[in-house]
Each structure stands twice: as structure tokens, then as C-alpha cells.
Design an enzyme around this catalytic site. Structure first.
Site, PDB file in Angstrom:
ATOM      1  N   GLY A   1     -14.332   2.651  -9.142  1.00  0.00           N
ATOM      2  CA  GLY A   1     -14.857   3.748  -8.344  1.00  0.00           C
ATOM      3  C   GLY A   1     -15.998   3.291  -7.464  1.00  0.00           C
ATOM      4  O   GLY A   1     -16.375   2.121  -7.457  1.00  0.00           O
TER       5      GLY A   1
ATOM      6  N   SER B   1      -5.789 -14.119   1.304  1.00  0.00           N
ATOM      7  CA  SER B   1      -6.629 -13.174   0.576  1.00  0.00           C
ATOM      8  C   SER B   1      -6.835 -13.682  -0.838  1.00  0.00           C
ATOM      9  O   SER B   1      -5.874 -14.092  -1.509  1.00  0.00           O
ATOM     10  CB  SER B   1      -5.954 -11.793   0.547  1.00  0.00           C
ATOM     11  OG  SER B   1      -6.727 -10.864  -0.183  1.00  0.00           O
ATOM     12  N   ASN B   2      -8.085 -13.684  -1.285  1.00  0.00           N
ATOM     13  CA  ASN B   2      -8.429 -14.071  -2.657  1.00  0.00           C
ATOM     14  C   ASN B   2      -8.075 -15.507  -2.997  1.00  0.00           C
ATOM     15  O   ASN B   2      -7.760 -15.827  -4.146  1.00  0.00           O
ATOM     16  CB  ASN B   2      -7.770 -13.107  -3.656  1.00  0.00           C
ATOM     17  CG  ASN B   2      -8.121 -11.659  -3.390  1.00  0.00           C
ATOM     18  OD1 ASN B   2      -9.282 -11.266  -3.474  1.00  0.00           O
ATOM     19  ND2 ASN B   2      -7.126 -10.856  -3.040  1.00  0.00           N
TER      20      ASN B   2
ATOM     21  N   TYR C   1       0.832  -1.200   0.000  1.00  0.00           N
ATOM     22  CA  TYR C   1       0.000   0.000   0.000  1.00  0.00           C
ATOM     23  C   TYR C   1       0.871   1.257   0.000  1.00  0.00           C
ATOM     24  O   TYR C   1       1.651   1.500   0.928  1.00  0.00           O
ATOM     25  CB  TYR C   1      -0.925   0.020   1.224  1.00  0.00           C
ATOM     26  CG  TYR C   1      -2.054  -0.992   1.167  1.00  0.00           C
ATOM     27  CD1 TYR C   1      -2.362  -1.682  -0.003  1.00  0.00           C
ATOM     28  CD2 TYR C   1      -2.831  -1.256   2.295  1.00  0.00           C
ATOM     29  CE1 TYR C   1      -3.394  -2.601  -0.049  1.00  0.00           C
ATOM     30  CE2 TYR C   1      -3.878  -2.165   2.252  1.00  0.00           C
ATOM     31  CZ  TYR C   1      -4.157  -2.840   1.081  1.00  0.00           C
ATOM     32  OH  TYR C   1      -5.186  -3.750   1.040  1.00  0.00           O
TER      33      TYR C   1
ATOM     34  N   SER D   1     -12.022   3.945   3.532  1.00  0.00           N
ATOM     35  CA  SER D   1     -12.049   5.405   3.463  1.00  0.00           C
ATOM     36  C   SER D   1     -11.149   6.029   4.517  1.00  0.00           C
ATOM     37  O   SER D   1     -10.995   5.509   5.619  1.00  0.00           O
ATOM     38  CB  SER D   1     -13.484   5.906   3.653  1.00  0.00           C
ATOM     39  OG  SER D   1     -13.520   7.321   3.654  1.00  0.00           O
TER      40      SER D   1
ATOM     41  N   TRP E   1     -13.569  -6.892   1.016  1.00  0.00           N
ATOM     42  CA  TRP E   1     -12.865  -5.675   0.605  1.00  0.00           C
ATOM     43  C   TRP E   1     -13.636  -4.944  -0.485  1.00  0.00           C
ATOM     44  O   TRP E   1     -14.479  -5.520  -1.159  1.00  0.00           O
ATOM     45  CB  TRP E   1     -11.431  -5.965   0.191  1.00  0.00           C
ATOM     46  CG  TRP E   1     -11.168  -6.949  -0.912  1.00  0.00           C
ATOM     47  CD1 TRP E   1     -10.990  -8.298  -0.790  1.00  0.00           C
ATOM     48  CD2 TRP E   1     -10.977  -6.656  -2.305  1.00  0.00           C
ATOM     49  NE1 TRP E   1     -10.715  -8.859  -2.010  1.00  0.00           N
ATOM     50  CE2 TRP E   1     -10.691  -7.877  -2.954  1.00  0.00           C
ATOM     51  CE3 TRP E   1     -11.003  -5.479  -3.059  1.00  0.00           C
ATOM     52  CZ2 TRP E   1     -10.456  -7.967  -4.331  1.00  0.00           C
ATOM     53  CZ3 TRP E   1     -10.766  -5.556  -4.429  1.00  0.00           C
ATOM     54  CH2 TRP E   1     -10.494  -6.788  -5.056  1.00  0.00           C
TER      55      TRP E   1
END
Length: 306
Positions: free
Chosen positions: A225, A148-149, A52, A272, A215
Site C-alpha cells: 500500500g 526491468s529489475n 497489466y 495513479s 516504480w
């Protein structure tokens, strides 16, 4: 904040976590405001990843959190590893161990509550991963582990070699990403929603007590978006607003309540950095939608029932 059991344990965790993918775009004071807003709303679970912001998100978090009055033991802090940006996925023992040391340094921590493997590595050697996990746990650097995934077979393969139980699987799930539940309702059909792209992992998770972490709960596509207040989704936003008015909350809270209404006890990741959005999303954990409200939202999102 609604609390759920973590995996197969009796440990209680919040039904929402704060994802810090975008924290690299904030100053340290701004990051502190976001962390405090989450904490005050009962969200004491942080989700990160070594990629990240190229590591900057974790650096900002470390600087911000170290200056706050929140005790380390009051927070559950999780990070992910396994993606080498633009090059490969890497679940080698060497990479996992080195990555955790770097994560701890950036976040200014002595240990992680959880380490998650970030997207499947085709060259994964489960025995090698097991060695890394054992070493990290023995050294006190990581308490719990997840993925994850992963699809169901990948999850089972890795679990078969571990001495620890995998607690989490992070999967994309939202009103505009409903594949995990579509195929079940379209069983024995030949239409597009009947295709199982997730290897029935949600049902597997319920049977084997694995916590699914959702997620991008407000996103459409992968990273196109948000669907909230997006003119491209008028019916969905109309229904979100209708229910938001009824429960006297914002649209984020209703979209969150829709995810949390599923009986799998899903943990939702709020990505967020906007304190207002964090606070409104958290209100969704206090709302239990009726069955009709849940289906009204599902249909308004463009889904259909056979």
C-alpha cells in the site's frame, strides 16, 4: 515538467511517466481524463506491460487514446513483456515477437517507442533476445529497448550481445524502499543497511548513462500500500506535510521531489489513475529540495545514518 536525457541519447523525456497498471479498473472516459491530466502536466510518457489487468489495461488505453486529440508522435509509449502469469518468465524470441504484436493490437498502435523486458528470465539466451530486438527494430515495431529489475551483471550480459544500447532499467525506489542508496552510506559497516541488494546498479547507470525508472514511488513493501497519509508512518507523513506546506503542494509532490532530487536523473513512474494525484505528483518536478530537506525525509522514513 522537468525534462531529462533518455539514456545515452540526446532525446528529451519527462522526468515522470504515467504507469497504466490500474487502467483496467477504469472506463474509457475515466482513462481519458487520467491521460489528459498527465499530458497537461507535461507527462507525455506512458508505461505499460502486457500483464497489466491481463491485457485489459492496454485495451482500455488503446480505446481511450484513439479517441483523443493528442497526436501519436507527441507521446512516448512503452510496454513490457516477459512474464507469463503464474507459469514462467519467457524471453524467448518467439514470445517477445508474439507479445509485441499483441501489445500493438491492444493499444491500437503501429509501433512502441520502447520495449522493456519485465523481470529477469533465468533461461535468458542473450543472443536469442538480440535476434528478437533486431527483428522488431527492423520492422519498425519498436524504437528503443530496456529492462526491468535487472542487476548489473544481468544488464551487462544482455548488453554485450545487443546491437542497440539498453536505455532503461526499472527498479523500485521510494522513501520506503531505499536499498539502492542505503548501502553506499553504510559502507564498511556490518548493519542491515550495509548489504548491497542491487549490485550497485544506480552507480553503474550514472557511469554508463542508463535511465533508471523508479516504480512504486509512493508504496511501502512491494504492493502493501501507500505510505502517503498512512497512520503506520506518522513521522514520515508529518515531515511530508511540513515540506508540503512550505512549497504549497501536496504530499505526493514532496515524495516525488525526493526521488527526483537524486543526481542520477531518475525517471519516476506515477501509477495513479486519480487526476488530482497525477497533477499533484507532477508539481514535484518543479521542486528542488535542499540537502537538509532531502535528508530530513530520509530519516523520517525510518532510515538512519552511521
Amino acid at each position: 515538467m522537468k525534462r531529462i536525457k533518455m539514456g545515452c541519447t540526446t532525446l528529451s523525456i519527462p522526468a515522470m511517466a504515467l504507469g497504466i497498471m490500474r487502467m483496467n479498473q477504469k472506463s474509457v472516459p475515466e482513462a481519458q481524463v487520467a491521460i489528459q491530466a498527465a499530458y497537461d502536466a507535461g507527462i507525455n510518457f506512458i508505461d505499460s506491460a502486457d500483464i497489466y489487468g491481463g491485457g485489459k489495461s492496454e485495451e482500455i488505453f488503446g480505446q481511450a487514446f484513439s479517441q483523443m486529440q493528442i497526436k501519436r508522435e507527441e507521446m512516448f509509449i512503452q510496454s513490457k513483456t516477459g512474464i507469463v502469469p503464474g507459469k514462467r518468465y519467457d524471453f524467448s524470441k518467439e514470445h517477445i515477437l508474439h507479445s509485441v504484436d499483441e501489445i500493438l493490437e491492444r493499444m491500437q498502435l503501429d509501433y512502441l517507442d520502447s520495449l522493456v523486458l519485465h523481470r529477469p528470465d533465468a533461461l535468458m539466451d542473450p543472443e536469442e533476445v538480440a535476434e528478437a530486438f533486431d527483428q522488431l527494430q527492423a520492422a519498425g515495431k519498436v524504437r528503443f529497448f530496456g529492462v526491468s529489475n535487472f542487476d548489473t551483471a544481468q544488464f551487462k550480459l544482455l548488453q554485450s550481445c545487443l546491437s542497440q544500447r539498453l536505455m532503461f532499467n526499472q527498479l523500485q525506489f521510494s522513501l520506503k524502499h531505499t536499498g539502492m542508496i542505503d548501502f553506499g552510506m553504510h559502507m564498511n559497516m556490518v548493519d542491515k543497511p550495509s548489504v548491497d541488494r542491487d549490485s550497485q546498479f544506480l552507480d553503474y547507470a550514472r557511469l554508463h548513462k542508463v535511465t533508471v525508472q523508479a516504480w512504486s514511488p509512493f508504496q511501502y513493501g512491494m504492493f502493501e500500500g501507500t505510505f502517503i497519509d498512512n497512520d503506520g508512518f506518522p513521522k514520515l507523513n508529518q515531515e511530508l506535510q511540513k515540506q508540503a506546506d512550505k512549497y504549497e503542494v501536496g504530499k505526493n509532490a514532496i515524495a516525488a521531489a525526493w526521488i527526483l532530487r537524486h543526481p542520477a536523473n531518475i525517471q519516476m513512474l506515477v501509477g495513479s489513475m486519480n487526476p488530482q494525484h497525477i497533477r499533484d505528483s507532477a508539481k514535484g518536478a518543479k521542486i528542488r529540495l535542499t540537502r537538509q530537506e532531502w535528508y530530513d525525509l530520509y530519516l523520517a522514513a525510518g532510515n538512519y545514518l552511521p
